[in-house]
Design a protein around this motif. Sequence first.
Motif, short mmCIF file in Angstrom:
data_model
loop_
_atom_site.label_atom_id
_atom_site.label_comp_id
_atom_site.label_asym_id
_atom_site.label_seq_id
_atom_site.Cartn_x
_atom_site.Cartn_y
_atom_site.Cartn_z
N ASP A 207 -51.47 31.18 67.09
CA ASP A 207 -52.62 31.40 66.22
C ASP A 207 -53.00 30.18 65.40
O ASP A 207 -54.01 30.18 64.71
N ILE A 208 -52.19 29.13 65.47
CA ILE A 208 -52.46 27.93 64.69
C ILE A 208 -53.60 27.16 65.33
O ILE A 208 -53.62 26.96 66.55
N GLU A 209 -54.53 26.72 64.51
CA GLU A 209 -55.59 25.86 65.03
C GLU A 209 -55.00 24.46 65.21
O GLU A 209 -54.40 23.90 64.30
N ARG A 210 -55.17 23.91 66.40
CA ARG A 210 -54.61 22.60 66.70
C ARG A 210 -55.36 21.52 65.93
O ARG A 210 -56.57 21.45 65.97
N THR A 211 -54.61 20.71 65.21
CA THR A 211 -55.16 19.50 64.59
C THR A 211 -54.24 18.35 64.98
O THR A 211 -53.07 18.57 65.32
N ASP A 212 -54.76 17.14 64.92
CA ASP A 212 -53.93 15.98 65.24
C ASP A 212 -52.73 15.89 64.30
O ASP A 212 -51.63 15.56 64.74
#
Length: 151
Positions: A124-129
């Motif tokens: 459920d985590i939004e992928r960020t760099d």
Amino acid sequence: AVDGITSVLSKIDVFSLLLAAVSHDIAHPGTNNLYQVHALTDLAVIYNDKSVLENMHASKASQVILGTSNANVFESLSPKDSALVRTRMIQAILNTDMSHHFASVSFVDDLVSQLKEEGVDWSDIERTDDIANSISNFMLHLADISNPTKT
């Protein structure tokens, strides 16, 4: 659970992490950073006493990969992806320096606590760099420090 971690890491992240894993101790002299700094070795002087061995490992890895035609895995990537993979590989190798240990543990601990509080899973985590880099770096760091636990 752990399967959800693949939603946080892209193929580029995983490839970068694998390159870092196979090269993070290349040309290791058998000493540690503290020794290098106190002995004023050439490496300590070159890298200004900062993550001496990790900087050397990252540099040597790039030299070997870029300088060996049949080992240059960057050739098959676009210039943009090549630069990104190399940057992330270097970041992961530099993060194996124990001086980053507590900051890395704190970041992951905070992230896991946040997930538990919100009742969400890794998937459920939004992928960020930032998250991808931190998770990748932490994974390599854990693998690196786990070596003394082998029996």
